[in-house]
Design a protein around this motif. Structure first.
Motif, short mmCIF file in Angstrom:
data_model
loop_
_atom_site.label_atom_id
_atom_site.label_comp_id
_atom_site.label_asym_id
_atom_site.label_seq_id
_atom_site.Cartn_x
_atom_site.Cartn_y
_atom_site.Cartn_z
N ILE A 162 0.84 -1.20 0.00
CA ILE A 162 0.00 0.00 0.00
C ILE A 162 0.87 1.25 0.00
CG2 ILE A 162 -1.65 1.36 1.35
CD1 ILE A 162 -2.78 -1.32 2.39
N GLY A 163 1.86 1.27 0.87
CA GLY A 163 2.74 2.44 0.97
C GLY A 163 3.57 2.66 -0.28
N GLY A 164 4.14 1.59 -0.81
CA GLY A 164 4.98 1.71 -2.01
C GLY A 164 4.20 2.21 -3.21
N ILE A 165 3.03 1.63 -3.43
CA ILE A 165 2.21 2.04 -4.58
C ILE A 165 1.72 3.48 -4.42
CG2 ILE A 165 0.01 1.60 -5.75
CD1 ILE A 165 0.50 -1.41 -5.20
N SER A 166 1.32 3.85 -3.20
CA SER A 166 0.84 5.22 -2.96
C SER A 166 1.95 6.24 -3.18
CB SER A 166 0.30 5.33 -1.53
OG SER A 166 -0.75 4.43 -1.31
N TRP A 167 3.11 5.96 -2.63
CA TRP A 167 4.26 6.88 -2.73
C TRP A 167 4.69 7.07 -4.17
CZ3 TRP A 167 9.77 5.08 -2.99
CH2 TRP A 167 10.67 6.15 -2.91
N VAL A 168 4.88 5.98 -4.89
CA VAL A 168 5.31 6.06 -6.28
C VAL A 168 4.26 6.77 -7.13
CG1 VAL A 168 5.75 4.68 -8.36
CG2 VAL A 168 6.84 4.05 -6.19
N SER A 169 3.00 6.39 -6.96
CA SER A 169 1.93 6.98 -7.77
C SER A 169 1.85 8.49 -7.58
CB SER A 169 0.59 6.35 -7.41
OG SER A 169 0.58 4.97 -7.71
N LEU A 170 1.93 8.93 -6.34
CA LEU A 170 1.80 10.36 -6.07
C LEU A 170 2.87 11.17 -6.79
CD1 LEU A 170 0.60 12.79 -4.56
CD2 LEU A 170 2.16 12.25 -2.67
N PHE A 171 4.13 10.84 -6.57
CA PHE A 171 5.21 11.69 -7.10
C PHE A 171 5.40 11.53 -8.60
CE2 PHE A 171 6.23 11.77 -2.58
CZ PHE A 171 6.48 13.12 -2.41
N VAL A 172 5.25 10.30 -9.11
CA VAL A 172 5.40 10.10 -10.55
C VAL A 172 4.27 10.80 -11.30
CG1 VAL A 172 5.33 8.40 -12.41
CG2 VAL A 172 6.73 7.96 -10.39
N LEU A 173 3.04 10.64 -10.84
CA LEU A 173 1.91 11.22 -11.55
C LEU A 173 1.87 12.74 -11.43
CD1 LEU A 173 -0.87 8.59 -10.81
CD2 LEU A 173 0.48 8.89 -12.90
N VAL A 174 2.33 13.29 -10.32
CA VAL A 174 2.44 14.75 -10.22
C VAL A 174 3.43 15.27 -11.27
CG1 VAL A 174 3.29 16.65 -8.79
CG2 VAL A 174 1.73 14.98 -7.82
N GLY A 175 4.55 14.58 -11.40
CA GLY A 175 5.52 14.97 -12.43
C GLY A 175 4.98 14.79 -13.83
N TYR A 176 4.23 13.70 -14.03
CA TYR A 176 3.67 13.39 -15.34
C TYR A 176 2.66 14.45 -15.79
CZ TYR A 176 1.03 10.78 -18.89
OH TYR A 176 0.39 10.40 -20.05
N PHE A 177 1.77 14.84 -14.89
CA PHE A 177 0.69 15.76 -15.25
C PHE A 177 1.09 17.24 -15.21
CE2 PHE A 177 -2.00 12.05 -14.04
CZ PHE A 177 -2.69 11.93 -15.24
N PHE A 178 2.05 17.57 -14.34
CA PHE A 178 2.38 18.98 -14.16
C PHE A 178 3.80 19.36 -14.59
CE2 PHE A 178 -0.87 17.91 -10.98
CZ PHE A 178 -1.87 18.82 -11.34
N GLY A 179 4.61 18.34 -14.89
CA GLY A 179 6.00 18.62 -15.24
C GLY A 179 6.19 19.38 -16.53
#
Length: 227
Positions: A162-179
């Motif tokens: 749960i922690g690994g998937i949540s952590w990765v998803s948050l930071f990768v997707l923020v970079g993906y959508f807003f980078g």
């Protein structure tokens, strides 16, 4: 010296490091260093200083259209690295934890940090593994402490995923959508520093509160002795 320079460059400019790997390694093999950096940061208690949040964010930026990475491949590679890293850390602690702590060779494993993680486990249980995913340094030590006897492996694995998937998803997707936003591109280094600052803030605030509580406790004891 080259190794030290490599880590310094990675910490200061994860975007430049990933761009260099895309050029030198190609679209497939570029995932190898990305995997190992996250795996080592979360899996080996000796390397809590490696970039996690900023690397995930930068990889998310390069996973947008035309960036050189594929968003699904990036997510899956980081999911596996994060989960396996914590699992490795857990089992290292199971077999060698007491010996490593008693050796005193890992200066980052201070009594204060150990006590704080003990408090987290006592208060939040398995959620500690999830919460500390978002806290640099503590995310490296939490699975280690869990492996020294605080949690059975089945429960650890659930919260680890749960922690690994949540952590990765948050930071990768923020970079993906807003980078790709021009402001983000123009102020990338400042934003990365901001991400690190926000990630470190809970640990810093907790340390300050603990220090203040300790001082208050000492004053109370001194006042009692004075009477």
């Amino acid at each position: 010296m080259n190794v030290i320079q490599f880590f310094l460059n990675l910490l200061s400019d994860p975007r430049g490091a990933i761009a260099g790997w895309i050029i030198s390694l190609g679209a497939v093999w570029v995932y190898t260093p990305l995997f190992f950096i996250v795996f080592i940061e979360t899996g080996l208690v000796f390397f809590p200083f490696l970039p996690g949040d900023s690397l995930l964010f930068a990889a998310g930026v390069f996973s947008a259209d035309g960036g050189g990475l594929n968003i699904w491949a990036t997510l899956i590679v980081f999911y596996v690295a994060a989960i396996l890293g914590n699992t490795s850390n857990y089992w290292i602690a199971r077999f060698f934890g007491a010996r490593i702590i008693d050796s005193g060779k890992i200066k980052a494993l201070t009594p204060e940090r150990m006590a704080k993680l003990d408090h987290f486990f006592a208060k939040y249980g398995g959620l500690t593994i999830v919460i500390t995913r978002f806290m640099p340094f503590f995310r490296t030590f939490a699975p280690f402490i869990a492996g020294t006897g605080h949690m059975n492996f089945g429960k650890f694995t659930l919260f680890n995923a749960i922690g690994g998937i949540s952590w990765v998803s948050l930071f990768v997707l923020v970079g993906y959508f807003f980078g790709g936003i021009p402001f983000v591109q123009d102020h990338f280094e400042v934003i990365v520093l901001g991400i690190v600052a926000v990630s470190v803030a809970p640990a810093f605030i907790g340390a300050v509160k603990a220090a203040m509580s300790s001082k208050k406790g000492d004053k109370t004891k001194n006042a009692k002795h004075a009477k």
